[in-house]
Design a protein around this motif. Sequence first.
Motif, PDB file in Angstrom:
ATOM      1  N   HIS A   3       0.826  -1.211   0.000  1.00 34.09           N
ATOM      2  CA  HIS A   3       0.000   0.000   0.000  1.00 34.09           C
ATOM      3  C   HIS A   3       0.864   1.266   0.000  1.00 34.09           C
ATOM      4  O   HIS A   3       0.389   2.340  -0.318  1.00 34.09           O
ATOM      5  N   HIS A   8       0.704   6.520  -0.080  1.00 34.00           N
ATOM      6  CA  HIS A   8       1.503   7.626   0.457  1.00 34.00           C
ATOM      7  C   HIS A   8       2.268   8.387  -0.631  1.00 34.00           C
ATOM      8  O   HIS A   8       3.396   8.825  -0.427  1.00 34.00           O
ATOM      9  N   ASP A 157      -3.556   6.863   5.670  1.00 30.16           N
ATOM     10  CA  ASP A 157      -4.061   5.565   6.140  1.00 30.16           C
ATOM     11  C   ASP A 157      -5.427   5.726   6.799  1.00 30.16           C
ATOM     12  O   ASP A 157      -6.322   4.899   6.605  1.00 30.16           O
TER      13      ASP A 157
END
Length: 239
Positions: A3, A8, A157
């Motif tokens: 992820h 990010h 997140d």
Amino acid sequence: MYHFIPTHASYIGVLEKRRSTRPAAAPAGSVYEDIEAQAASHRGCFTFPHGHVLMWGDNPQVSARPLYTMLPEIEKRVGKVKAKWMMYVRNLTLFPNVQIAENASMQLRIIRPLAVDRTEMVTYCVAPKGEPAEARTRRLRQYEDFFNATGFATPDDTSAYEACQRGDDARSLDWQQGYARGLTAVKAGGNAEAEELGIRPVTSVAGNYRIGDESIFQGNYRAWLKLLKAGVAKSMGAG
Ligand SMILES: [Fe+2]
């Protein structure tokens, strides 16, 4: 694990900017700063009984670690293997609701379900006792930079968790992401890394940076299924 790049992207942009303006001799501010070294890293995961899981990655930006200056002393205390693993990126989930995440900094997370559509997550910055003041400062700055509510990464997140919660409201699913990638790489029992650590996991995975493995969730799902089945059996018995 995979992820990181899509979730990010803005943080990676900030790191790239910092890296290009930082004097070559200055220490890196983040374990993620050297993107090329990160892409060359070796990573993997373990699942354990009772739903506990660990993902890990060797850490190319080891000098960015607050503990790095204490490495010789730590090696003397715990041995070379454990000291090496203490420099790795690690994310340990103690099923069902505790996480110790050591990547940009070290964080303890307690996850508490409040209602079917509401979850509380409390986070703490964790540090060893007796850490030198300079290392402690570095750790706190890294924590603020990455994990804090005002950090560059954790808000991404949190946004993803909220999106997951909305997805969990769906009445029907034709497909579900998040359980199959990497299954062909899963090895029953331990691997070379498990042997090095002297642990006996249920499953192991190891590979390169692009492994994109999500088989780690299988460990959580196995424990969850067992609990659900036991709960159903208990209520049938009671009824
Ligand atoms: Fe993240």
